[in-house]
Design an enzyme around this catalytic site. Sequence first.
Site, PDB file in Angstrom:
ATOM      1  N   ILE B 113      11.025   1.259  -1.252  1.00 38.87           N
ATOM      2  CA  ILE B 113      10.404  -0.151  -1.622  1.00 38.87           C
ATOM      3  C   ILE B 113       8.966  -0.237  -1.885  1.00 38.87           C
ATOM      4  O   ILE B 113       8.058   0.721  -1.215  1.00 38.87           O
ATOM      5  CB  ILE B 113      10.815  -0.925  -0.158  1.00 38.87           C
ATOM      6  CG1 ILE B 113      12.171  -0.826   0.348  1.00 38.87           C
ATOM      7  CG2 ILE B 113       9.920  -2.410  -0.124  1.00 38.87           C
ATOM      8  CD1 ILE B 113      12.220  -0.964   1.833  1.00 38.87           C
ATOM      9  N   CYS B 114       8.628  -1.047  -2.864  1.00 38.51           N
ATOM     10  CA  CYS B 114       7.049  -1.463  -3.096  1.00 38.51           C
ATOM     11  C   CYS B 114       6.862  -2.796  -2.650  1.00 38.51           C
ATOM     12  O   CYS B 114       7.014  -3.803  -2.984  1.00 38.51           O
ATOM     13  CB  CYS B 114       7.107  -1.479  -4.712  1.00 38.51           C
ATOM     14  SG  CYS B 114       5.514  -1.793  -5.100  1.00 38.51           S
TER      15      CYS B 114
END
Lengths: 773, 178
Positions: B113-114
């Site tokens: 996840i960013c």
Amino acid sequence: MATSALRTQVSTKFNESIHKLLAGTNTGGRAWTYTLDYLRPYDLKDRAALLRPKAGFDQAKLREALVTLHHSRQLGPLGEAFLEDVRKAFPLIEREINHYMATYEQTQDPDVFRQLLSRLRDWYNAWKPPNACAPSTSPPHQPIPNAPEPSLGLVFVLDYTQAFQTRLFASLPPSFAAGLKHLANLCLSPESHPPRVGRNGEPIDMGKTWTDVDVLGLLDRYESVISSVAFESIEKRVAETCPGKWDQPMLASLRLWMSQTVVQWMLEVFVRPYHPKGDVQPILSNIGTRFDYHVNKALCDVRISEIWDIIIDYPDTLAALEDLRECLTRVDERGALVKALRKQNATRLLHPGADTKVILGQYVSTIKCLRIIDPPGVLLYKVADPIRQYLRERPDTIRCIVASLVGDDESGDSLIEDNEPIQPIQQPEAEDYSDQNWDPEPIDAGPEFKTNKPSDVISTLVSIYDSKDLFVKELQVLLAQRLLAIKNNDMERIDKERRNIEILKIRFGEAALQVCEVMLRDMDDSKRTDGRVQDQKKSVVHPTIISHHFWPSLESSDLIMPGQFQGLQDSYAKEFSKFKPDKKLKWLPHLGLVTIGLELEDRTLNVDVPPLEAAFIELFSQRDVWTLDDLIPLCRRRGQERGCESADDVGEYGRTERADGEFVCVVGEGGGGRGDEGHSSLSTHALPAPTAAPNLPPVQTVQQQQAAQMHVHWKFVEGMLTNLGSLPLDRIHTMLKFAPGYDMTVDQLGSFMEAARREGLVVNQGGQWKLNR
Amino acid sequence: MDQVTSSLAARSSQKTSAAAPPQQSAGSVAKRLSNELMTLMMSASPGISAFPKNDGNLFEWVGTIEGPSETIYADLTFRISISFPSNYPYVAPTIKFDTPCYHPNVDIASGAICLDILQDKWSAVYSVQTILLSLQSLLGEPNNNSPLNPEAASLWSKPQEFKAKLMHYYKPITADSS
């Protein structure tokens, strides 16, 4: 060669036959007939036979005949022939027996029976071969050395007696036993029967009758029937005198009675003057022991059937309990006692209709009573088990025990006796292997049984639960309630609570009651603090300031006091924060008590009311008519019901009328609460006065705390099952260790989950629990 | 007690990699995590949830996020895994999607996840609950400027096609997919 021996034998046989032949033919024949004729049984009713005296037989001739018969070895066959004659003549007796028995059965007159016995004795005597004819003086020369002693004496008489008795027993009807019993009963308790006077007024010699019975061999045969009379009499006596008589020892008086009546009777029936003394002693001691046993047994049975009520009436029943203990040492009725008591407990005590206090009281009495009966405590262990289990399931058991520990004022009789020394609670100890005075466990102790030293009652009660922590917790709740109920800083009552706690410290230990100590100190401190604050700025508010951390959680409320009350609180809080800057007051106004003066048109009232009601009263001083909807936001109460209730309560002081949700203060203007006029003591916590209607317990009970705990646990289960899918029970159990305060067993968790399943929150598929979506 | 020992074990295994604040006791991390768990359990935030994967190990959690209603992810449920470092909360936990999530800021293959607060914007005041809430809102409001999945970023403006792609990759959670 064996021929010589053979020859002697043959010749002996031959001689014998010749002898017999000779005897049979002449003298022998005459002697036989003569003797048999002499012995022949005759009918007592037959006048002629009766008149024929035996003396008519010539004794010398008879002896000669006997000697002849003896020499020809005909005595044995003679006996057999005589017994055959007896057999043939016996119907004479049978006829008579039937006649008498028929009369007896009709009249039930024991005298008839007695006559029968006497008559039987006559028959027996009449037919008995006289000892006189025994050839004891017969010449000692014997033709054959190994022949038996020639005699018509003892053996002959014994044979006759045996044959006679056999015949007699066979022909006695079944009602004979009843008759004999009747007779025995008559002797034992003459007062319940007609006097011992015969039909013609002459006194009856019962001794003779019993001698008759003995001679006829009926005493041995019917001994059990006769003894049963004594047993029944003992039972009757016990049943008449003992039931319900618990305040005095009965066993001693029963034994005295027995020695005076039953033993006397026994002597009369069983002991004959002609018995040798050595014979009598064992009979007497044997039968006497059985009677004594029976007394014990009968009393024991009565007491066991009454045991429950005996326990209820303890300690007035001490004597009965001691009787029972003595009985139990002789009679093995311990099992029956346990069974009876358990059954009674189950039906009369351990049901929802019984108050927990009552159950506890009975349990304590049971402990005390069974300790008297059985000091090692095996009986108690067996009886107490179901009670303890039941108590464990009752929600208010701990509360009741604790209430009695602190000596609640309301409960009149406390479980503890005042004179009992206060001891520390005893925890079950491991067995001491070096104990020199060790005793083995009693023989009927179960495998679970632990020999415990007789501990005091409170220790036993506390041991119903596995740990004493529960008690300490409940104690705190109770103490909190009692402390908050104290009005106007009544130091005397606080001191009383302190004294209680000191006593309890001895029982539970100093450390366990640390929290209670803090609670008591809070009471002192708030008085001091209040004094300081009042010095700075006079206020009518007198709060009790308690430490949030040490007190059991109190019911919180969203009540905001309207009007001047709020102002009073705020100004007090400001003063307080000056005095203790690091502390902050969190008000619990709904627990307080307000003293207000109500000025009505016609009168002035001074009343103590709960704050909510005071608030409503004050509002009525602003406006005469309020609707419920208007009232609620002012006090920010959740739920209308409480508002309604309170408004109705106000009606007790002024009069409000409800009409379509409107409240009208009918009586007098200016009837509002001018609270500042009266002495208003608004303590942050104080139980509502007893008059207050919405009287919820301000302190969360242990149950409520448990319910809150359950809620936390459920949240964890929910989170777990949301994220981890379906889980087996034991996994949930271990995962719940993340939840604070989780102390359920797997079984408890199982029933918890089961309850959740019934609510439709979770489903169980093949042992895996998952959320029901 | 077992919490302490297990977290000690976890710490020793990660000791070489975790250089930052080394002197803090594992017990306090466990305590913080257990407090967070308690808060999370007792707070009623709809659509987010998390729980430790195994008993005795507070450092590995499983989380569940429901797509916010009125977004393209509505009615979808995503499973994520949360791994706390031994020096939590000074270092952000490692979070990735276990359920394939077609999203501009999520790598469809690894689930990485960013999200800024999980990287440079991390602060010790954040908690599992705030992370989960951020992730939930990220679903409806992606940051298309720094996409991990450029294709998804480009399709974001075309809901029909995006939904089709999303459903292509999406696998619903089964009860025993733990």
